[in-house]
Design a protein around this motif. Structure first.
Motif, PDB file in Angstrom:
ATOM      1  N   TYR A 123      -2.044  -3.851  20.780  1.00 54.03           N
ATOM      2  CA  TYR A 123      -1.664  -3.369  19.436  1.00 54.03           C
ATOM      3  C   TYR A 123      -1.154  -4.544  18.614  1.00 54.03           C
ATOM      4  CZ  TYR A 123      -0.072   0.170  16.093  1.00 54.03           C
ATOM      5  OH  TYR A 123       0.076   0.973  14.982  1.00 54.03           O
ATOM      6  N   LEU A 151       1.886   1.660   9.803  1.00 55.29           N
ATOM      7  CA  LEU A 151       2.299   1.643   8.400  1.00 55.29           C
ATOM      8  C   LEU A 151       2.362   3.067   7.843  1.00 55.29           C
ATOM      9  CD1 LEU A 151       2.841  -0.215   5.853  1.00 55.29           C
ATOM     10  CD2 LEU A 151       0.437   0.177   5.300  1.00 55.29           C
ATOM     11  N   ASP A 184      -5.020  -1.991  15.253  1.00 57.27           N
ATOM     12  CA  ASP A 184      -4.203  -2.760  14.310  1.00 57.27           C
ATOM     13  C   ASP A 184      -3.072  -1.896  13.736  1.00 57.27           C
ATOM     14  OD1 ASP A 184      -5.137  -1.200  12.244  1.00 57.27           O
ATOM     15  OD2 ASP A 184      -6.262  -2.778  11.245  1.00 57.27           O
ATOM     16  N   GLY A 185      -2.233  -2.497  12.875  1.00 51.45           N
ATOM     17  CA  GLY A 185      -0.983  -1.866  12.461  1.00 51.45           C
ATOM     18  C   GLY A 185      -1.068  -0.876  11.307  1.00 51.45           C
ATOM     19  N   LEU A 186      -2.283  -0.486  10.903  1.00 50.88           N
ATOM     20  CA  LEU A 186      -2.390   0.433   9.768  1.00 50.88           C
ATOM     21  C   LEU A 186      -1.784   1.807  10.095  1.00 50.88           C
ATOM     22  CD1 LEU A 186      -3.503   0.290   6.899  1.00 50.88           C
ATOM     23  CD2 LEU A 186      -5.646   1.259   7.727  1.00 50.88           C
ATOM     24  N   ASP A 205       2.438   6.244  16.292  1.00 53.42           N
ATOM     25  CA  ASP A 205       1.027   5.845  16.258  1.00 53.42           C
ATOM     26  C   ASP A 205       0.468   5.708  17.675  1.00 53.42           C
ATOM     27  OD1 ASP A 205      -1.225   5.384  14.631  1.00 53.42           O
ATOM     28  OD2 ASP A 205      -1.122   3.255  15.105  1.00 53.42           O
ATOM     29  N   LYS A 265      -8.533   3.657   5.596  1.00 50.03           N
ATOM     30  CA  LYS A 265      -9.552   2.866   6.306  1.00 50.03           C
ATOM     31  C   LYS A 265     -10.805   2.710   5.465  1.00 50.03           C
ATOM     32  CE  LYS A 265      -8.310   3.818  11.114  1.00 50.03           C
ATOM     33  NZ  LYS A 265      -8.538   4.773  12.209  1.00 50.03           N
ATOM     34  N   TYR A 275      -2.594  -5.812  10.082  1.00 48.16           N
ATOM     35  CA  TYR A 275      -3.818  -5.018   9.927  1.00 48.16           C
ATOM     36  C   TYR A 275      -5.061  -5.903   9.962  1.00 48.16           C
ATOM     37  CZ  TYR A 275      -0.089  -3.373   6.818  1.00 48.16           C
ATOM     38  OH  TYR A 275       1.119  -3.098   6.252  1.00 48.16           O
ATOM     39  N   GLY A 276      -6.169  -5.301  10.367  1.00 47.51           N
ATOM     40  CA  GLY A 276      -7.469  -5.983  10.309  1.00 47.51           C
ATOM     41  C   GLY A 276      -7.941  -6.438  11.673  1.00 47.51           C
ATOM     42  N   LEU A 332      -4.612   8.126   6.892  1.00 49.31           N
ATOM     43  CA  LEU A 332      -5.122   6.952   7.598  1.00 49.31           C
ATOM     44  C   LEU A 332      -6.634   6.819   7.379  1.00 49.31           C
ATOM     45  CD1 LEU A 332      -4.370   4.661   9.488  1.00 49.31           C
ATOM     46  CD2 LEU A 332      -4.494   6.248  11.411  1.00 49.31           C
ATOM     47  N   THR A 351      -7.883  -9.003  13.694  1.00 48.54           N
ATOM     48  CA  THR A 351      -7.129 -10.254  13.838  1.00 48.54           C
ATOM     49  C   THR A 351      -7.616 -11.043  15.061  1.00 48.54           C
ATOM     50  OG1 THR A 351      -5.488  -9.226  15.266  1.00 48.54           O
ATOM     51  CG2 THR A 351      -5.079  -9.096  12.907  1.00 48.54           C
ATOM     52  N   ARG A 398       0.829  -1.208   0.000  1.00 46.71           N
ATOM     53  CA  ARG A 398       0.000   0.000   0.000  1.00 46.71           C
ATOM     54  C   ARG A 398       0.865   1.260   0.000  1.00 46.71           C
ATOM     55  NH1 ARG A 398      -4.931  -1.545   4.089  1.00 46.71           N
ATOM     56  NH2 ARG A 398      -6.172  -0.171   2.787  1.00 46.71           N
TER      57      ARG A 398
END
Ligand code: NDP
Length: 261
Positions: free
Chosen positions: A205, A233, A228-230, A108, A259, A209-210, A255, A212, A14
């Motif tokens: 954390y 990123l 999540d890790g977005l 973050d 999303k 992503y997602g 971000l 999980t 991405r």
């Protein structure tokens, strides 16, 4: 102005979307490509340099090779033993290597309004991602305990970074934050920890992503913030972008766009 992300596989990345959104904020036109590394990163970078490439992100499995071929390194890259950001130095001085993964995570967590100063962190996993995030988390004032399925790897990182290593079976509910840096979430695999471990945590954390399995467990355990890790990123990308261009992008709108997509 040519930039790129290198890795294998690379199709899913991405980074081009994120960096084009940053370029829009800076009001510049730049090219950001995905470059598949089929042989060595050295070869791929050589071609990139001939094409006029100025800076690059590096992802799996090339971060160690990027570290090895950097002619100068940031302290956080040196500590991580891995590079995810390359910046071409002037006058044929080669590539400057940085690692922005850890500072991306720190930024973050700070964006979420959670203080890292004196925070007790349980870090799950001892792979490449863990290596990248420990030093910046410590620099931000956190105290880290690390647990890993293969305990010897947790011990290795414990020695290198001077943090505590613990067995999964010895984990107690004494942590303010639980960070999952394992790749278990990629296959929706659960970790051998019970809900009690989250009892005092304000933040769970997952670097993946997602929604999980780890995030679902943290939600079940009623952890206040399950993330999540977005954001990491986007924040690591923003740190790379600032290094290349001297322009600090605003993370939040990027971000939000991601999303929605
Ligand atoms: P590695 O392959 O280097 O390490 C994987 C780690 O996960 C190891 O510690 C491994 O344990 C552990 N693990 C894997 N499966 C299980 C399981 N079923 N149960 C327990 N532990 C398990 O991967 P990386 O460290 O490079 O990456 C980890 C994750 O972080 C990836 O999913 C990646 O997508 C994500 N990531 C996200 C970033 C972001 O910006 N959000 C940035 C970087 C990474 P063992 O040692 O025992 O094999």
């Amino acid at each position: 102005m040519l930039y790129a992300v290198f890795g294998n596989p690379i199709e899913h990345s991405r980074s081009p979307t994120i960096h084009q959104l940053f370029a829009r904020q800076e009001k510049v036109d730049l090219i950001y490509e995905k470059r598949l590394v089929t042989h060595t990163l050295a070869q791929a970078l050589h071609d990139f340099e001939n094409d006029g490439g100025l800076g690059a992100n590096v992802t799996v499995p090339c971060k160690t090779e990027a570290f090895e071929l950097s002619s100068q390194l940031s302290e956080r890259a040196r500590m991580a033993g891995a590079v995810n950001t390359l910046f071409r130095l002037p006058e044929n001085q080669g590539w400057y290597g940085d690692n922005t993964d850890g500072i991306g995570l720190v930024r973050d967590i700070q964006r979420l309004g959670v203080s890292l100063h004196d925070a007790r962190i349980l870090l799950l996993g001892a792979g490449g991602a863990a290596r990248g995030i420990i030093y910046p988390l410590k620099e931000a004032g956190a105290h880290i305990s690390i647990a890993n399925r293969t305990f010897s790897k947790a011990q290795e990182l414990s020695d290198w970074f001077n943090i505590q290593a613990i067995e999964f079976s010895d984990i107690t509910p004494s942590f303010d934050m639980i960070i999952n840096s394992t790749s278990a979430s990629l296959n929706q695999q659960t970790l051998p920890i019970d809900n009690q471990v989250f009892a005092n945590a304000v933040l769970a954390y997952d670097l993946v992503y997602g929604d999980t399995a780890f995030i679902q467990q943290a939600k079940q355990a009623k952890t206040a913030l399950c993330v999540d890790g977005l954001g990491m990123l986007v924040a690591q990308a923003a740190t790379s972008y600032a290094l290349w261009r001297g322009f600090e992008p605003d993370i939040e709108p990027v971000l939000e766009t991601l999303k929605k997509s």
